[in-house]
Write an enzyme that holds these catalytic residues in place. Structure first.
Site, mmCIF file in Angstrom:
data_model
loop_
_atom_site.group_PDB
_atom_site.id
_atom_site.type_symbol
_atom_site.label_atom_id
_atom_site.label_comp_id
_atom_site.label_asym_id
_atom_site.label_seq_id
_atom_site.Cartn_x
_atom_site.Cartn_y
_atom_site.Cartn_z
ATOM 1 C CE1 TYR A 134 47.035 -18.760 32.085
ATOM 2 C CE2 TYR A 134 45.670 -19.587 30.290
ATOM 3 C CZ TYR A 134 46.608 -19.798 31.282
ATOM 4 O OH TYR A 134 47.116 -21.057 31.470
ATOM 5 C CD GLU A 151 50.389 -20.016 32.578
ATOM 6 O OE1 GLU A 151 49.602 -20.922 32.874
ATOM 7 O OE2 GLU A 151 51.099 -19.425 33.404
#
Ligand code: GDP
Ligand code: MN
Length: 381
Positions: free
Chosen positions: A101, A190
């Site tokens: 991530y 993101e």
């Protein structure tokens, strides 16, 4: 402005961040031909402005163009957390060895961009932050000095990336993500998951990209990506009328003057045991037209069961607002009960005007809390 995954990936691609080749489709037939042109295995991905598509069944692997068509038929029209799928992104399927991530956003407290990176990708990042905060590496960037190569290395080191090939590729992605963030006036970039393929190649498998609305004039190419269909009808109406409006998912429609007051009204509704149906800011004006515009935006929403006017008169005078409400009621048919709380400049006069007219279905309350309780009660709680 939030971008769809496929649009965010287009910006990633322009800034040199590796993504898979793909094509957009709006019908099952288009999905089939997209899959056909991409070759062998593809993934069919619902394009909606919300996360958690995988869990909701909006992401499916397909071995053949026929299967891609079949999946697209299922996914198109699907409702994912209130968002109806109108487009699917057909992308070359990736093999996944690891899911990481990576995100970049603003830390308003620190007044700096903040990178977050963890090897525990693919899942909700809130869950990682909650259960294993030590696994979440964070790094602030000084906006004046910019991102230095050692920053990226430090971030990867903190997250425990030891494989040299991964270090090199992810460090490059970190630098490119920062460049993209600055160049596009982003508020959030993101990548979840950032994957490592079995042979070691790193790429962005998903994208969440939010661009600052106030900077859109500098990015006509990004401004053009706005998809009006994606906004609920009320939000489109609000945009046209110049009303500040955000749709929420409760039952009490909120109208206030000033963002701060509206936000505290949301809190008070929650305190009274209800849920706000929207955020609607009348701004400085309380004239009839402003009130009519705002009411026209919120009343067609079938979720709105009662309406709370919370007005604090400063420059805006409460008697004008009261008159505005009466004029609005005279001009339009409103089914929902309305609760009004007026305070500040000329509040007594305002309340008197409403009391004298005493239109049916309109309730005047003295305080914010009593008004909120009344509105919640009238909404059927
Ligand atoms: P989200 O659920 O909305 O965050 O959508 P993502 O794009 O992040 O996809 C969710 C999950 O689907 C990923 O974490 C992967 O596990 C899986 N997925 C997505 N694309 C592929 C792919 O190309 N190959 C494989 N094997 N899985 C994928
Ligand atoms: Mn994701």
């Amino acid at each position: 402005m939030d971008l769809y995954e496929y649009q965010g990936k287009e910006l990633f691609r322009r800034h040199g961040i590796p993504v898979s080749a793909g094509r957009l489709a709006t019908t099952p037939e288009e999905a089939r031909s997209a899959a056909d042109s991409l070759g062998s295995e593809v993934v069919v991905k619902a394009q909606v402005l919300t996360g958690g598509r995988g869990k909701a069944g909006g992401i499916k692997l397909a071995d053949s163009p026929q299967e891609a068509e079949h999946h697209a038929r299922e996914i198109l029209g699907m409702d994912i957390r209130g968002h109806v799928v109108k487009k699917v992104w057909i992308e070359e399927a990736s093999e996944i060895a690891k899911e990481y991530y990576l995100s970049l956003t603003f830390d308003r407290g620190a007044k700096k961009p903040l990178f977050m990176f963890t090897t525990q990708g693919g899942v909700d990042i809130e869950e990682v932050a909650d259960k294993t905060p030590e696994a979440l590496a964070k790094l602030h960037v000084d906006p004046l000095a910019g991102l230095q190569p050692y920053h990226a290395r430090r971030l990867l080191f903190a997250a425990g990336i030891e494989e040299p090939g991964e270090q090199k590729q992810i460090a490059a992605i970190v630098e490119k993500l920062y460049a993209a963030f600055v160049a596009e006036d982003a508020m959030l970039c993101e990548i979840n998951p950032l994957i490592v393929e079995p042979h070691g190649r790193v790429k962005a498998l998903d994208s969440k990209f939010t661009v600052d609305d106030n900077a859109l004039y500098r990015h006509p190419d990004v401004a053009e990506m706005r998809d009006l269909d994606a906004y609920p009808a009320e939000e489109r109406a609000a945009r046209e009328k110049g009303v500040t409006y955000v749709k929420l998912d409760g039952e009490v429609g909120i109208l206030g003057n000033g963002a701060g007051l509206v936000m505290s009204t949301l809190d008070v509704i929650a305190q009274a045991g209800g849920r706000p149906a929207n955020f609607c800011d009348l701004g400085g004006g309380g004239d009839a037209q402003g009130v009519v515009d705002a009411l026209e935006v919120i009343t067609p929403d079938p979720q709105v069961r009662s309406i709370l006017f919370n007005v604090f008169g400063g420059i805006t005078r409460c008697d004008e607002v009261a008159q505005g409400i009466l004029d609005a009621l005279g001009r339009m048919e409103i089914a929902q009960p309305i609760v009004v709380r007026l305070d500040g400049t000329n509040a007594d006069e305002g309340r008197q005007i409403l009391a004298d007219a005493s239109p049916p279905n309109l309730h005047v309350e003295e305080t914010m809390l009593s008004a909120a309780r009344r509105a919640v009660e009238l909404a059927g709680h």
